[in-house]
Design an enzyme around this catalytic site. Structure first.
Site: not given
Ligand code: DX5
Ligand code: ZN
Length: 215
Positions: A65, A67, A7, A32, A34, A36, A174, A136
């Site tokens: 991903h 969010m 990620s 990956h 993320d 947000m 994740d 998650m």
């Molecule tokens: C959290 C994200 C994850 C995050 C994981 O909201 O969806 O993908 O980056 O990070 P680690 O592996 O550090 O928990």
């Molecule tokens: Zn993620």
């Protein structure tokens, strides 16, 4: 052998090109990414312009991903930015079936993410339509959190259902994946491991990815 999806949320954004090249050179399978919005989750990360730039360097699958609320408004834009897999949250979609069909019609693989409190029973009537479930294992919004152990039961239960119905759906985990818990997560039935801090804060990320891949 499981797929490894580092990620980029935990990467050094000032050196994003180098971080991408490191993943290209490693045994990692996917990027990956993320996204947000500060509404679905209490944090804001990066969006379309950053993914467009990553696409110019990345030689591997972009696993995006979302969010965000109302992901259906942006799905086609993420396709244009370079997403290969687009995952939306079940909690953010009132018309999940339609959203999934749209994602697939635009040529992407479709994923559904479920928060730690969301029962995997809610996936029963969408499972045959999707390519991936992102379970998650932390509350989404931040990297570096502790793995929630209840996820292990969810993985096993979901794996059973996928096998029973002979479906072709990957289980992605994740949040909070470490070198210490990765083997247990794989044994429970995970196919894809997302790893942010474990990879990017390691003294040797390439070696850490190889270790995850070897489990
Ligand atoms: C959290 C994200 C994850 C995050 C994981 O909201 O969806 O993908 O980056 O990070 P680690 O592996 O550090 O928990
Ligand atoms: Zn993620």
């Amino acid at each position: 052998m499981s797929l490894i999806a580092p990620s980029l949320l935990a990467s050094n954004f000032l050196r994003l090109e180098e971080e991408c090249k490191m993943i290209n050179a490693s045994q990692a399978d996917w990027f990956h990414l993320d996204v947000m919005d500060g509404r679905f989750v209490p944090n804001i990360s990066f969006g379309l312009p950053v993914i467009e730039q990553i696409k110019t360097v990345a030689t591997k699958t972009l696993d995006v991903h979302l969010m965000i609320v109302e992901p259906e408004k942006y799905a086609v834009a993420f396709k244009a930015a370079g997403a290969d897999i687009l995952t939306v949250h079940i909690e953010a979609c009132n018309h999940l079936h339609r959203n999934i069909q749209q994602i697939k019609s635009w040529g992407m693989k479709a994923g559904v993410a479920v928060n730690p409190h969301t029962s995997i029973n809610l996936l029963d009537d969408i499972l045959a339509d999707i390519d991936l479930v992102c379970l998650m294992s932390v509350n989404p919004g931040f990297g570096g959190q502790k793995f929630i152990n209840n996820t292990l039961h969810k993985i096993a239960k979901l794996k059973d259902r996928i096998l029973q119905r002979n479906l072709n759906v990957l289980i992605e985990i994740d949040g909070g994946v470490t070198l210490d818990n990765a083997a247990t997560i794989i044994n429970a039935g995970a196919d894809v491991l997302v790893a942010g801090n474990t990879v990017f804060k390691a003294s040797n990320p390439i070696d850490t990815i190889a270790k995850l891949k070897a489990l």
